[in-house]
Design a protein around this motif. Structure first.
Motif, PDB file in Angstrom:
ATOM      1  N   PHE A   1     -60.861 -20.143   8.289  1.00 11.25           N
ATOM      2  CA  PHE A   1     -60.756 -19.093   7.378  1.00 11.25           C
ATOM      3  C   PHE A   1     -60.494 -19.741   5.990  1.00 11.25           C
ATOM      4  N   GLY A   2     -60.142 -20.781   5.878  1.00 11.36           N
ATOM      5  CA  GLY A   2     -59.811 -21.470   4.420  1.00 11.36           C
ATOM      6  C   GLY A   2     -58.703 -20.872   3.609  1.00 11.36           C
ATOM      7  N   SER A   3     -58.929 -20.822   2.465  1.00  9.18           N
ATOM      8  CA  SER A   3     -57.679 -20.276   1.564  1.00  9.18           C
ATOM      9  C   SER A   3     -58.238 -19.401   0.540  1.00  9.18           C
ATOM     10  N   SER A   4     -57.590 -19.019  -0.120  1.00  5.84           N
ATOM     11  CA  SER A   4     -58.021 -17.978  -1.533  1.00  5.84           C
ATOM     12  C   SER A   4     -58.745 -18.793  -2.373  1.00  5.84           C
ATOM     13  N   ALA A   5     -58.479 -20.098  -2.499  1.00  7.17           N
ATOM     14  CA  ALA A   5     -59.023 -20.743  -3.547  1.00  7.17           C
ATOM     15  C   ALA A   5     -60.383 -21.178  -2.956  1.00  7.17           C
ATOM     16  N   GLN A   6     -60.251 -21.711  -1.818  1.00  6.59           N
ATOM     17  CA  GLN A   6     -61.823 -22.065  -1.103  1.00  6.59           C
ATOM     18  C   GLN A   6     -61.831 -21.333   0.065  1.00  6.59           C
ATOM     19  N   PRO A   7     -62.348 -20.314   0.119  1.00 11.72           N
ATOM     20  CA  PRO A   7     -62.644 -19.397   1.456  1.00 11.72           C
ATOM     21  C   PRO A   7     -63.505 -20.090   2.079  1.00 11.72           C
ATOM     22  N   GLY A   8     -63.113 -19.800   3.746  1.00 12.12           N
ATOM     23  CA  GLY A   8     -64.291 -20.533   4.520  1.00 12.12           C
ATOM     24  C   GLY A   8     -65.192 -19.312   4.930  1.00 12.12           C
ATOM     25  N   PRO A   9     -66.137 -19.687   6.213  1.00  8.06           N
ATOM     26  CA  PRO A   9     -66.874 -18.700   6.422  1.00  8.06           C
ATOM     27  C   PRO A   9     -66.306 -17.303   7.264  1.00  8.06           C
ATOM     28  N   ALA A  10     -64.856 -17.207   7.739  1.00  7.24           N
ATOM     29  CA  ALA A  10     -64.433 -16.240   8.181  1.00  7.24           C
ATOM     30  C   ALA A  10     -63.461 -15.350   7.228  1.00  7.24           C
ATOM     31  N   TYR A  11     -63.204 -15.804   5.975  1.00  6.77           N
ATOM     32  CA  TYR A  11     -62.440 -15.190   4.945  1.00  6.77           C
ATOM     33  C   TYR A  11     -63.090 -13.951   4.681  1.00  6.77           C
ATOM     34  N   PHE A  12     -64.431 -13.828   4.485  1.00 11.86           N
ATOM     35  CA  PHE A  12     -65.005 -12.527   3.926  1.00 11.86           C
ATOM     36  C   PHE A  12     -65.277 -11.510   5.335  1.00 11.86           C
ATOM     37  N   PRO A  13     -65.845 -11.828   6.367  1.00  9.17           N
ATOM     38  CA  PRO A  13     -65.675 -10.921   7.428  1.00  9.17           C
ATOM     39  C   PRO A  13     -64.389 -10.368   7.937  1.00  9.17           C
ATOM     40  N   PHE A  14     -63.334 -11.396   7.908  1.00  7.42           N
ATOM     41  CA  PHE A  14     -62.069 -10.818   8.152  1.00  7.42           C
ATOM     42  C   PHE A  14     -61.592  -9.904   7.368  1.00  7.42           C
ATOM     43  N   GLY A  15     -61.587 -10.126   6.040  1.00  5.75           N
ATOM     44  CA  GLY A  15     -61.245  -9.227   5.171  1.00  5.75           C
ATOM     45  C   GLY A  15     -61.939  -7.842   5.191  1.00  5.75           C
ATOM     46  N   LEU A  16     -62.971  -7.900   5.213  1.00  3.30           N
ATOM     47  CA  LEU A  16     -63.940  -6.769   5.210  1.00  3.30           C
ATOM     48  C   LEU A  16     -63.671  -5.995   6.706  1.00  3.30           C
ATOM     49  N   GLY A  17     -63.342  -6.718   7.714  1.00  2.00           N
ATOM     50  CA  GLY A  17     -63.298  -5.827   8.866  1.00  2.00           C
ATOM     51  C   GLY A  17     -61.845  -5.328   9.064  1.00  2.00           C
ATOM     52  N   VAL A  18     -61.011  -5.990   8.367  1.00  3.89           N
ATOM     53  CA  VAL A  18     -59.533  -5.144   8.280  1.00  3.89           C
ATOM     54  C   VAL A  18     -59.609  -4.163   7.334  1.00  3.89           C
ATOM     55  N   LEU A  19     -59.971  -4.257   6.339  1.00  5.65           N
ATOM     56  CA  LEU A  19     -60.499  -3.164   5.286  1.00  5.65           C
ATOM     57  C   LEU A  19     -61.148  -1.865   5.964  1.00  5.65           C
ATOM     58  N   LEU A  20     -62.259  -2.206   6.821  1.00  2.18           N
ATOM     59  CA  LEU A  20     -62.998  -1.158   7.312  1.00  2.18           C
ATOM     60  C   LEU A  20     -62.062  -0.516   8.479  1.00  2.18           C
ATOM     61  N   ALA A  21     -61.264  -1.407   9.239  1.00  4.16           N
ATOM     62  CA  ALA A  21     -60.379  -0.780  10.161  1.00  4.16           C
ATOM     63  C   ALA A  21     -59.379   0.143   9.522  1.00  4.16           C
ATOM     64  N   LEU A  22     -58.614  -0.349   8.518  1.00  2.00           N
ATOM     65  CA  LEU A  22     -57.629   0.379   7.852  1.00  2.00           C
ATOM     66  C   LEU A  22     -58.590   1.888   7.017  1.00  2.00           C
TER      67      LEU A  22
END
Length: 154
Positions: free
Chosen positions: A31-52
């Motif tokens: 997942f990484g952090s906000s300063a250094q996002p990992g490969p899971a950061y974008f798909p997780f955030g996008l997935g949560v936003l899409l589900a919402l």
């Protein structure tokens, strides 16, 4: 509870399912952090936003009354098949023919899916999307994407 809009209900359900699938699949990556996002950061955030977003559409479908219940119409097979073909063509062409030839071909094919095809508009779209994609992905993000056909590569 009564479904008041079939179209909104099933599209909201699809959004929730796809969003949760992306969020769930991203747990396999760092997942990484906000300063250094990992490969899971974008798909997780996008997935949560899409589900919402899907949840909001579902809520609307169950609470706001429509005149006829907005039934789901016939499936538009021609546009669906053209867009799927364009996606497959992109995946096949990009490593072989590069960005400069692939994007115009895909944009032209995709534009045939609409009812109002105009050559001038499609060619302008090709030029803008190709330049914009090069600017963002190759020059800006420094992604290793073939720009020219492999026969021209050094």
């Amino acid at each position: 509870m009564k479904i008041k809009s079939q179209r909104d209900f099933f599209s909201g359900l699809l959004f929730v399912a796809v969003g949760l699938a992306f969020a769930w699949a991203s747990k396999e990556y760092s997942f990484g952090s906000s300063a250094q996002p990992g490969p899971a950061y974008f798909p997780f955030g996008l997935g949560v936003l899409l589900a919402l977003l899907g949840g909001m559409v579902l809520f609307k479908a169950l609470t706001i009354e429509t005149e006829d219940g907005e039934p789901i119409g016939r499936v538009a097979w021609r546009p669906l098949l053209i867009i799927i073909a364009a996606i497959c063509l992109f995946g096949w062409m990009l490593p072989r023919l590069g960005l400069v030839l692939t994007l115009p071909a895909v944009v032209l094919l995709s534009s045939l899916a609409g009812d109002e095809f105009k050559v001038k508009d499609a060619l302008l779209n090709c030029a803008l999307l190709t330049f914009g994609s090069w600017l963002i992905f190759v020059w800006g993000l420094r992604l290793i994407i073939p720009v020219w056909p492999t026969i021209f590569a050094a």
